[in-house]
Design a protein around this motif. Structure first.
Motif, PDB file in Angstrom:
ATOM      1  N   PRO A 116       0.788  -1.585   0.447  1.00 52.99           N
ATOM      2  CA  PRO A 116       0.102   0.163   0.547  1.00 52.99           C
ATOM      3  C   PRO A 116       0.843   1.630  -0.238  1.00 52.99           C
ATOM      4  O   PRO A 116       1.690   1.208   0.532  1.00 52.99           O
ATOM      5  N   SER A 118       0.146   3.813   0.712  1.00 58.37           N
ATOM      6  CA  SER A 118       0.296   4.395   2.412  1.00 58.37           C
ATOM      7  C   SER A 118       1.068   4.074   3.786  1.00 58.37           C
ATOM      8  O   SER A 118       1.990   4.596   4.119  1.00 58.37           O
ATOM      9  N   ASP A 122       5.017   6.730   4.368  1.00 59.43           N
ATOM     10  CA  ASP A 122       4.525   7.209   6.265  1.00 59.43           C
ATOM     11  C   ASP A 122       4.885   8.041   6.769  1.00 59.43           C
ATOM     12  O   ASP A 122       4.626   8.336   7.552  1.00 59.43           O
ATOM     13  N   SER A 150      -4.070   5.970  -0.860  1.00 57.44           N
ATOM     14  CA  SER A 150      -4.420   6.703   0.318  1.00 57.44           C
ATOM     15  C   SER A 150      -5.797   7.289   1.340  1.00 57.44           C
ATOM     16  O   SER A 150      -6.562   8.124   0.307  1.00 57.44           O
ATOM     17  N   ARG A 177      -9.784   2.823  -2.464  1.00 54.12           N
ATOM     18  CA  ARG A 177      -9.007   2.528  -0.863  1.00 54.12           C
ATOM     19  C   ARG A 177      -7.748   2.148  -1.524  1.00 54.12           C
ATOM     20  O   ARG A 177      -7.913   1.028  -2.433  1.00 54.12           O
ATOM     21  N   ASP A 178      -7.330   2.499  -0.537  1.00 56.79           N
ATOM     22  CA  ASP A 178      -5.619   1.633  -0.372  1.00 56.79           C
ATOM     23  C   ASP A 178      -6.302   0.118   0.163  1.00 56.79           C
ATOM     24  O   ASP A 178      -6.030   0.070   1.432  1.00 56.79           O
TER      25      ASP A 178
END
Length: 322
Positions: A116, A118, A122, A150, A177-178
């Motif tokens: 992902p 995200s 991060d 994300s 959506r991730d």
């Protein structure tokens, strides 16, 4: 897009080379970051060859192979696409560099096939401009590309990236959506789990499973995706069949014993020293199958392009009449 636009591709392997070729064919300049000297030296020729195979429809761009992200000329960069190995730590390190080096208006995307965005971004401060941008192998032949958001992604950036992809003749698929595997790989792996299990349990050979897909339901997919096809055929029919079939489908959460054994033995398919996988291979059959595969992809691409061109003409005619 203007011919003076530039794409930055991080990673000069097969995927990175083919992604760069998509933009090169559309007239973009490509800056490719590849630290290994030997692959880096081959990139201009490899990218040009891949672009030529799909057709040059812009003025033809240029290829500038660089050894490090710090060497990038950011003056005309429209998008960054990371195509590094599928390793979270490596990708996070790359995005930390891009986070500080790339101008704030440049979208930063990752071609990860499963990690992902995200997680990749991060530790970055500009996560709103970061998206997953998942191509399918071979990237320069397969039209679809998944645009994955994300929770932090700016929708305006997602739309900008989608517009860029349409401008280079790709079909952006919106992933809202991730989720691990995104859309296509989740669907593909569900099919693969059942296909391999049928071989593993002796219901069919690999050849017959492939025939069932290519000449059966898979044959229809060039004309209609699975949900459109069921609308055309009747959702009630599918629902009735599903009630009887679903209880018997495999739901195992680990790779099948057959596939795991192949991997453990080093039998990866045509790239392995054993020249084994689900099939047995030799040099002649590899060459023949790769040629057939590329010809089939080229013909399939033309079918979809003809359909798109027809829709564009119809839309233009309707607009002019209106």
């Amino acid at each position: 897009m203007k011919s003076d636009h530039s794409v930055v591709v991080i990673g000069g392997g097969t995927m990175g080379c083919d992604v760069a070729a998509i933009f090169y064919a559309a007239g973009w300049n490509a800056q490719i970051v590849e630290p290994a000297p030997a692959p880096r030296a081959r990139l201009p020729e490899s990218v040009a060859a891949a672009a030529q195979s799909i057709g040059i429809f812009g003025n033809g761009g240029s290829v500038d192979a660089r050894s490090a992200i710090a060497d990038i000329d950011w003056s005309k960069v429209g998008i960054v696409i990371e195509c590094a190995p599928e390793n979270l730590e490596i990708k996070q390190q790359i995005f930390r560099q891009l986070d500080t080096l790339a101008p704030a208006h440049v979208p930063l995307t990752s071609n990860s096939s499963g990690i992902p965005i995200s997680q990749i971004g991060d530790q970055c401060s500009t996560r709103e401009r970061m998206l997953g941008l998942h191509f399918f192998m071979p990237a320069h032949w397969v039209p679809a590309v998944e645009v994955i958001r994300s929770a932090f992604s700016d929708e305006a950036v997602a739309q900008t990236v989608s517009a860029i992809m349409r401008s280079v003749r790709k079909k952006p698929v919106q992933v809202k959506r991730d989720v691990p595997g995104f859309l296509a790989n989740r669907i593909q792996h569900a099919l693969m789990r059942e296909a391999i299990a049928l071989v593993d349990e002796g219901f069919a050979s690999a050849e017959d499973v492939d025939l069932a897909v290519r000449y059966g339901f898979g044959f229809r997919y060039i004309a209609a995706g699975p949900l459109l096809q069921k609308d055309l055929a009747g959702v009630d029919i599918h629902c009735a069949a599903a009630a009887g079939i679903y209880p018997h489908l495999h739901t195992n959460t680990a790779p099948s014993p057959l596939m795991q054994n192949l991997v453990d033995n080093g039998d990866f398919g045509v790239k392995s020293a054993s020249r084994k996988g689900f099939y047995d291979w030799d040099e002649a059959t590899i060459a023949r199958e790769q040629t057939r595969y590329q010809i089939a992809l080229k013909k399939a691409m033309q079918i979809l392009r003809d359909e798109d061109d027809g829709e564009a003409v119809a839309t233009s005619t309707h607009t002019n009449q209106g």
